[in-house]
Design an enzyme around this catalytic site. Structure first.
Site: not given
Length: 434
Positions: A16, A18-20, A84, A175, A305, A320
């Protein structure tokens, strides 16, 4: 480097990007480890701005960045586009659609999917925002709805088309509702002069007593007041029981005639979490140790997450900033272990939260201080530009924001594909597009 030295290097697999995953990879760049990145897409997605793609404010490409370009100058990293499918923890292998990948250390940053809380009707008919395709589909649906409404002679059907229901009063729901209200007020008013836009309704439904529950009372009240001033109908203590193609049914029996339902009421761990043993926390997240490792497998780290890590006795939020800090900590822990030392427990530093409500107005909480209005909006703008990947993307986003600020115009009003309701039952999480 000799062949023997290359063989001796430990392999870290990051699932993954993403941010992590991205922050873990950046921390491991230049280390003595061999790092392999796996993701089913070839780009990093800046998910906090997906709602602006959905409301015609930004192009898809401006909030995504190619992974191979990202890691081009990061020594000892490789990327492979794979999905995966399973894990062999005893054999230390990640199973993918293109075969197995062996690892010495594994960092799982598989993110999250939308949580419809078992409501099949909502899952079938609601839009959500987790992937670029979700934002494009929602934008297409909004624009198509107005094209149909301007041709609709039946007043009841026209009102049904022009009613937009947003479920979830967290930052994403607030938002999106604010951005949609401004799109209608400033842009569609000029695009559709034959429509009576007084018939338009943007409804924000929240099950809790207030919006933005993690923020102080002052900011919550400010956000609700500003939304109401923008024409958004805010309803708290409001539960959605079901949804059909043209209606939303509330728990008290009320039915709202609407063709567009946007769901931002919750997320849960990605399905990969089900492949992992151990105790599951809220949202199916895997309970980890204080060092972010999987109990019984200290070579496996979970970040973002998918991980249920405690802070002051409560699970950390699925946001995030949490994923970024956890990704960096997991990478540093691996480096420390390879140096023969014991890694320290993970300590989360809460830097606050924020949400933009509309043009020149936002709410923000940071380091014990709270901001609202124009100052908070500037803080929100600068931080999002800072964390956005790629100089070109920052320039494009800044120019789009400046153009909208001065001229109340959004350029990306393109219907690029057939619109449709959500058919995937959710998508990927805040810290990954895996």
């Amino acid at each position: 480097m000799s062949a023997a030295q290359r063989t001796a290097r430990k392999r870290v697999v990051i699932v993954g990007m993403g941010f992590g995953g991205m922050h873990a990879a950046r921390e491991l760049a230049g280390s003595q480890c061999e790092v392999l990145l796996l993701d089913r897409t070839n780009y990093h997605l800046f998910q906090p701005l997906l709602y602006q793609v959905a409301t015609a404010g930004l192009e898809q490409e401006s909030i995504a960045y190619p992974l191979r370009a990202l890691i081009r100058n990061w020594y000892n990293l490789q990327f492979q586009m794979r999905e995966v499918t399973g894990l062999d923890l005893d054999g230390r292998r990640v199973l993918t659609d293109r075969g197995a990948v062996e690892y010495d250390y594994l960092i799982m940053a598989g993110g999250s999917v939308t949580n419809f809380f078992g409501n099949a009707g909502v899952a079938r008919h609601a839009f959500d925002l987790k992937r670029l395709a979700d934002a494009e589909r929602l934008r297409n649906a909004i624009l198509t709805t107005f094209e149909l409404a301007v041709q609709e002679a039946d007043p009841q059907r026209r009102r049904e088309l022009l009613t937009f229901v947003v479920v979830g009063g967290g930052p994403t729901g607030v938002e999106f509702a604010g951005a949609l209200a401004e799109l209608i007020r400033y842009v569609f008013r000029k695009d559709y002069p034959d429509l009576n836009l007084a018939e338009c309704r943007v409804m924000l439904l929240e099950a809790a007593p207030t919006l933005l529950g993690a923020m102080p009372d002052r900011l919550r009240c400010y956000a609700e007041k500003r939304l109401r001033q923008m024409g958004v109908e805010v309803r708290c203590n409001c539960l959605v029981a079901d949804a059909t193609q043209d209606s939303i049914v509330l728990a008290d029996g009320e039915t709202i005639a609407s063709r567009t339902l946007f769901w931002s009421a919750g997320v849960k761990a990605a399905p990969l979490a089900d492949l992992l043993p151990g105790v599951k926390g809220p949202g199916g997240r895997v309970v980890v140790t204080d060092r972010l490792t999987l109990p019984g497998h200290d070579e496996v780290y979970l970040v973002g997450d998918m991980a249920c890590a405690l802070h002051d006795g409560k699970p950390l939020p699925m946001m995030a900033p949490v994923a970024m800090q956890q990704g960096r900590h997991a990478a540093r822990s691996i480096i420390v272990r390879e140096q023969g030392a014991a890694p320290a427990p993970f300590q989360y530093v809460d830097k606050g939260s924020m949400a933009t409500i509309g043009r020149s107005t936002a709410v923000a909480m940071a380091f014990g201080l709270s901001f609202s209005g124009f100052v908070a909006w500037l803080v929100w703008l600068l931080l999002h530009l800072y964390y956005l990947i790629g100089f070109r993307n920052r320039v494009v986003v800044l120019l789009n924001w400046a153009w909208y600020y001065w001229f109340h115009e959004r350029q990306v009003r393109l219907i690029t594909a057939a619109s449709g309701r959500n058919t995937s039952g959710g998508a990927d999480g805040q810290d990954s597009n895996l």
